[in-house]
Design a protein around this motif. Structure first.
Motif, PDB file in Angstrom:
ATOM      1  N   LEU A   1       2.412  -5.355  -8.179  1.00 28.72           N
ATOM      2  CA  LEU A   1       1.580  -4.236  -8.637  1.00 28.72           C
ATOM      3  C   LEU A   1       1.756  -4.121 -10.143  1.00 28.72           C
ATOM      4  O   LEU A   1       2.884  -4.170 -10.639  1.00 28.72           O
TER       5      LEU A   1
ATOM      6  N   GLN B   1       0.823  -1.210   0.000  1.00 25.24           N
ATOM      7  CA  GLN B   1       0.000   0.000   0.000  1.00 25.24           C
ATOM      8  C   GLN B   1       0.861   1.267   0.000  1.00 25.24           C
ATOM      9  O   GLN B   1       0.553   2.246  -0.685  1.00 25.24           O
TER      10      GLN B   1
ATOM     11  N   LYS C   1      -0.992   4.715 -12.425  1.00 23.84           N
ATOM     12  CA  LYS C   1      -2.272   4.073 -12.106  1.00 23.84           C
ATOM     13  C   LYS C   1      -2.094   2.566 -12.163  1.00 23.84           C
ATOM     14  O   LYS C   1      -1.377   2.057 -13.024  1.00 23.84           O
ATOM     15  N   GLY C   2      -2.768   1.863 -11.260  1.00 19.78           N
ATOM     16  CA  GLY C   2      -2.672   0.406 -11.310  1.00 19.78           C
ATOM     17  C   GLY C   2      -3.199  -0.212 -10.048  1.00 19.78           C
ATOM     18  O   GLY C   2      -3.818   0.458  -9.226  1.00 19.78           O
ATOM     19  N   SER C   3      -2.942  -1.505  -9.901  1.00 18.85           N
ATOM     20  CA  SER C   3      -3.503  -2.211  -8.745  1.00 18.85           C
ATOM     21  C   SER C   3      -2.708  -3.470  -8.474  1.00 18.85           C
ATOM     22  O   SER C   3      -1.843  -3.871  -9.270  1.00 18.85           O
ATOM     23  N   LEU C   4      -3.039  -4.088  -7.363  1.00 12.83           N
ATOM     24  CA  LEU C   4      -2.440  -5.376  -6.996  1.00 12.83           C
ATOM     25  C   LEU C   4      -2.863  -6.438  -7.998  1.00 12.83           C
ATOM     26  O   LEU C   4      -4.049  -6.513  -8.353  1.00 12.83           O
ATOM     27  N   ARG C   5      -1.915  -7.257  -8.405  1.00 14.76           N
ATOM     28  CA  ARG C   5      -2.272  -8.363  -9.294  1.00 14.76           C
ATOM     29  C   ARG C   5      -3.037  -9.428  -8.504  1.00 14.76           C
ATOM     30  O   ARG C   5      -2.701  -9.735  -7.361  1.00 14.76           O
TER      31      ARG C   5
ATOM     32  N   MET D   1       1.387  -1.523 -13.008  1.00 11.56           N
ATOM     33  CA  MET D   1       1.228  -0.066 -13.017  1.00 11.56           C
ATOM     34  C   MET D   1       1.444   0.527 -14.409  1.00 11.56           C
ATOM     35  O   MET D   1       2.310   0.084 -15.169  1.00 11.56           O
TER      36      MET D   1
ATOM     37  N   LEU E   1       2.138   1.695  -3.509  1.00 10.78           N
ATOM     38  CA  LEU E   1       1.027   2.123  -4.366  1.00 10.78           C
ATOM     39  C   LEU E   1       0.729   3.619  -4.156  1.00 10.78           C
ATOM     40  O   LEU E   1       0.545   4.372  -5.114  1.00 10.78           O
ATOM     41  N   ASN E   2       0.720   4.063  -2.892  1.00 10.30           N
ATOM     42  CA  ASN E   2       0.470   5.488  -2.591  1.00 10.30           C
ATOM     43  C   ASN E   2       1.559   6.374  -3.184  1.00 10.30           C
ATOM     44  O   ASN E   2       1.289   7.428  -3.761  1.00 10.30           O
TER      45      ASN E   2
END
Ligand SMILES: O=C(CO)[C@H](O)[C@H](O)COP(=O)(O)O
Length: 233
Positions: free
Chosen positions: A185, A151, A163-167, A187, A154-155
Motif C-alpha cells: 500500500l 483491505q 489516503k492511498g491505494s494498492l501498488r 499511503m 487500508l480500512n
C-alpha cells in the motif's frame, strides 16, 4: 572496475559509494542494499576487493543485488548463514537531517530492514535531492501487507485519515508483489507525525513491514556538486 573515468568525474551518487567502500575493512561481512546507489557501492566494493585483495563476504537484500555482487566477483553468503553483520549499506528515497529515512520504492523492504536493523552499522548513501524536511514530503509511505489483510489495513488507515491505494505493477494491469510475496500500500498521512506513523505501523496486525526506518542509521553520506557531506550519530 571503477564506473567513472578521468573524462567523467564521479557523480554525487558515485562519490558517496566510493566513500562508503573506503570504510570496509578486511574480514568484514557487508550487507548490500538495493537500487541504483547500492549498485554503485557494489561496483566500488568489488573494485577495492580486486585492487587491494580484501577478504570480505557480502549478503544481499535482493535477488538483483545478489546477482550483481556475484557478477562482480564478490563472495556472497545467504542471510540464513549470518550470525552477525558488520555493516549494511543502502540508498533511500527520503532522508531528514535527524536521519529518519523513507525506503521501499523497490519491493525488497523486508530484507532491507532486516539487514539494516541487525547490522552493527547502517550507512545510507544519497544525493542531495533525497533530503526532505519531513518523511512523506515527496513520496507516499510504502506499507507491505499480507495479501489477505490488504483491505483490512487500508480500512484501518483510512480511519486515521491516511489516503492511498494498492501498488500496481509497471504495466498497471495487476497488483505489484513484493519479493516476499506480499502486497504494498502506498499511503499519505496528513495528520500524524513520523514517530506516530512508525509506532502504529510497527505493531499493526497484517502489516509485514513499512518504509520508515527510524533511529537505526549510523551515518548518512550526502553527495552533491560540492562534494560529500556526512551526517552521523
Ligand atoms: O529503498 C530502496 C529500494 O527499496 C532504494 O534504496 C531507494 O529507492 C533508493 O534508490 P536509488 O539509489 O536508486 O535512488
Amino acid at each position: 572496475m571503477s564506473t567513472h573515468t578521468e573524462a567523467s568525474p564521479p557523480s554525487p551518487k558515485q562519490q558517496v559509494a566510493i566513500k562508503a567502500a573506503e570504510i570496509v575493512d578486511n574480514g568484514m561481512i557487508v550487507g548490500l542494499g538495493t537500487g541504483s546507489t547500492a549498485n554503485l557501492f557494489i561496483d566500488e566494493l568489488a573494485r577495492r576487493q580486486h585492487e587491494q585483495q580484501l577478504e570480505i563476504q557480502v549478503v544481499a537484500s535482493s535477488v538483483i543485488s545478489r546477482v550483481k555482487a556475484q557478477q562482480a566477483g564478490l563472495q556472497v553468503i545467504s542471510i540464513e548463514h549470518l550470525s552477525h553483520l558488520d555493516m549494511y549499506v543502502d540508498g533511500a528515497d527520503e532522508v531528514t537531517t535527524d536521519m529518519q529515512l523513507l525506503k521501499g520504492r523497490g519491493q525488497d523492504l523486508v530484507c532491507e530492514k532486516l539487514l539494516a536493523s541487525h547490522a552493527t552499522a547502517f550507512y545510507v548513501l544519497v544525493d542531495d535531492s533525497k533530503m526532505v524536511s519531513r518523511i512523506g514530503e515527496k513520496n507516499a509511505i510504502p506499507i507491505e501487507v499480507m495479501p489477505s489483510a490488504a483491505q483490512l489495513v487500508l480500512n484501518r488507515l483510512a480511519k486515521l485519515q491516511a489516503k492511498g491505494s494498492l501498488r500496481l505493477n509497471a504495466a498497471g494491469d495487476n497488483v505489484a508483489y513484493s519479493a516476499a510475496g506480499n502486497l504494498i500500500l502506498d499511503m499519505q498521512f496528513t495528520d500524524l507525525e513520523t514517530a506516530q506513523i512508525n509506532a502504529l505501523l510497527t505493531v499493526m496486525p497484517g502489516v509485514v513491514e513499512h518504509g520508515i526506518f527510524a533511529d537505526i542509521v549510523k551515518a548518512v553520506f550526502i553527495g552533491s556538486s560540492d562534494g560529500v557531506k556526512l551526517l552521523q550519530r
